[in-house]
Design an enzyme around this catalytic site. Sequence first.
Site, PDB file in Angstrom:
ATOM      1  N   LEU A   1       0.849  -1.181   0.000  1.00  0.00           N
ATOM      2  CA  LEU A   1       0.000   0.000   0.000  1.00  0.00           C
ATOM      3  C   LEU A   1       0.886   1.233   0.000  1.00  0.00           C
ATOM      4  CD1 LEU A   1      -2.557  -1.149   2.708  1.00  0.00           C
ATOM      5  CD2 LEU A   1      -2.886  -1.195   0.246  1.00  0.00           C
ATOM      6  N   CYS A   2       0.394   2.356  -0.586  1.00  0.00           N
ATOM      7  CA  CYS A   2       1.250   3.535  -0.708  1.00  0.00           C
ATOM      8  C   CYS A   2       0.409   4.790  -0.873  1.00  0.00           C
ATOM      9  CB  CYS A   2       2.166   3.425  -1.922  1.00  0.00           C
ATOM     10  SG  CYS A   2       3.064   1.878  -2.042  1.00  0.00           S
ATOM     11  N   THR A   3       1.063   5.945  -0.678  1.00  0.00           N
ATOM     12  CA  THR A   3       0.484   7.246  -1.003  1.00  0.00           C
ATOM     13  C   THR A   3       1.524   8.019  -1.809  1.00  0.00           C
ATOM     14  OG1 THR A   3      -0.813   7.295   1.048  1.00  0.00           O
ATOM     15  CG2 THR A   3      -0.477   9.389  -0.093  1.00  0.00           C
TER      16      THR A   3
ATOM     17  N   ARG B   1      -7.228   7.268   2.627  1.00  0.00           N
ATOM     18  CA  ARG B   1      -6.089   8.157   2.813  1.00  0.00           C
ATOM     19  C   ARG B   1      -6.085   9.283   1.781  1.00  0.00           C
ATOM     20  NH1 ARG B   1      -2.331   4.400   1.240  1.00  0.00           N
ATOM     21  NH2 ARG B   1      -4.045   2.926   1.011  1.00  0.00           N
TER      22      ARG B   1
END
Length: 500
Positions: free
Chosen positions: A244-246, A435
Site C-alpha cells: 500500500l502507498c500514497t 487516505r
Amino acid sequence: MASSRLFNNIGRIGIGLAIAGGVINSMLYNVDGGHRAVIFDRFQGVKPDVIGEGTHFMIPWLHRPIIFDIRTRPRSVPSITGTKELQPIHKIMTLKSVLNQAFKLKNYKTRTSFAKRLLEWKPAADVAQQIGEQCLNDQWPPKPDRVLPTYIVNLDVPPIERWKDVIVTYKNELSDLIAYLKTFIIEISPELQFLINLIDTKLPAMADTLPTPYGDEMKGISQASGLPLGEIVLYNIFYEISSLCTSVVGQDQYGNILHGRNLDFGGAMGWDKINHTWTLTEKLRPLMVQINYTQNGQVLFKTTTFLGYIGSLTGIKPGVFSISINERNSLKGGYIGLIEWIFNINRNQSFITLAIRDMLTKSESYDQTVKYLAEVSLLAPCYYIVAGPKAGQGVIITRSRNGPDDIKPLGRDNLWFIAQTNYDNWKKQPIFDDRLTPCIKCMQAKGKNQVTFESLFNVLSSRPMLNKETVYTSLMEPATGRFESYWQYCRDEDAPCRPW
C-alpha cells in the site's frame, strides 16, 4: 510350441495392458480435498471452469491442470477503536472470533444484515477526524538518524557481481526477513500457497526466464547472501502481490515540480500485540536503503528500495523524470500474472517494478516513460505516478494488466497537484482505508505557494497518510535530481495511529 505361443500371447496382452494403463494414467489427475484446479489448454489458454475435488480426465499434452490450495486458515483482524476520551485501544482477534462476537450481540440471519451492522460500527465522522486525520506543519526537518543509508551499484560490473559487497553486510537481516515472509505469505491470500510449494522447484529456474540482467543479479544476491535462489526469487516477486502507498506530485506557482511518496508495506503479515506494529513492516526497516546506480563513473539514476530487491519502487533519473508505484487493489491481482509466467503460459509481459527500472535505465524523456508505462503488458494492475522536470509534467497512470484504464494529468480539475493511494481516484474511497481524501484536504490547506520538500514531508507525515504500515518517505525533484528518503514511524504516543 503350444505353451510357447501361450506365453507369447500372455506377454503381448501384458504389454498391451501396461501401455493402456500408462495412457489412461496420463489422462487422469486428482484434485485433493481443500483444493481446486483450472485447466490450461495449449490452444485456448486458461479455461474458465473451476474443477472441484476428485479424479478427472484430461487430454495429455493438450491440457495441463494447475491446482490451488483453497483451505481456509485463521486470519487476524487488527482494529483500533477508542474510548469516550478518544484514547486508542488496540484489539486483535481471528475472523472467527469477530463473527462469534457479532452474533452474540444480535442473531443475524443473513449476510446482508450482518454487513449492515458492520457499517453501523464505523466511528462517527467527527470522531474519526479527531482520531485519524491530521495536517501537520512541524515534522520538518527529520532527525539525521532517519536518513536512509546510500550505496552504489555499478552497472559497468557484471550483473552477478553488482550487489555482492552490500548484500554481504546485510545477509542476516535478509535471511530473517525471508524466513518470516515464507511463514506468513499465505496470510495475504490462500491462493499464494502455490508460491511456497514452488520455492525449491519452479522458482530457481524462473531466474533464467527473466530479461537481462535481472536473473543474473538475483543469482549474485543468492551467492552473496548464502540463501537459496528460489527464496531470492520469491522475495523479488512479492511486490507483484501486495503493498500500500500514497504518492503526490505538486507544482508551485513558478512551475517547479516536486514528487513525494510514502511506502506502506507489511499489513496483514502478523500483528505484534505488544508493540502494536506489523511484524513484517518492522523487519523491512533495517533493509531500507537508497541505491545510486552508476554508469561510466556517473550517477545514472537513484532508487529507494529493500536490499536484495532489484526492481524499483521509487526512483529518479535526474533531469528526466521521477516515479513511484502504488499497488492497485483488484480482484485480478498479481498472482494471476505470476501463474502465467511461472508455468510459461504467458511471458510476453513485464514485472511492474522491473518496467520502472527499464525506464530508469533506458528512457531519455518524460514522454517516452509515460508512453511505455501506459502501454506495456504487465503481470499485475498498479498505479504509476510520474513527474517530469518541466511545468505541467505529472501524471497518474491507472493500469490494468493489458493497458491503461485512466491517465490523469497534472492540472485536471484545475488542481495544481495530483494524489494517489491504492484505489481508483475517480471513485468513492472505502471507509476503512480512505487516505486520499485527507491527503487532498491537507495539500489544499498548504496551498500552491508551499510546494516544497518541507510541506510534502509534513503532508506525508500526517495521519492517516502516515500509518502503522509506513516504512519510508521519499522526496524528489526531477529537474535537479534532488532525492531524499527517510525512515518513518507512526507512534501511538504522538497521536492515535491507524493500522493502515
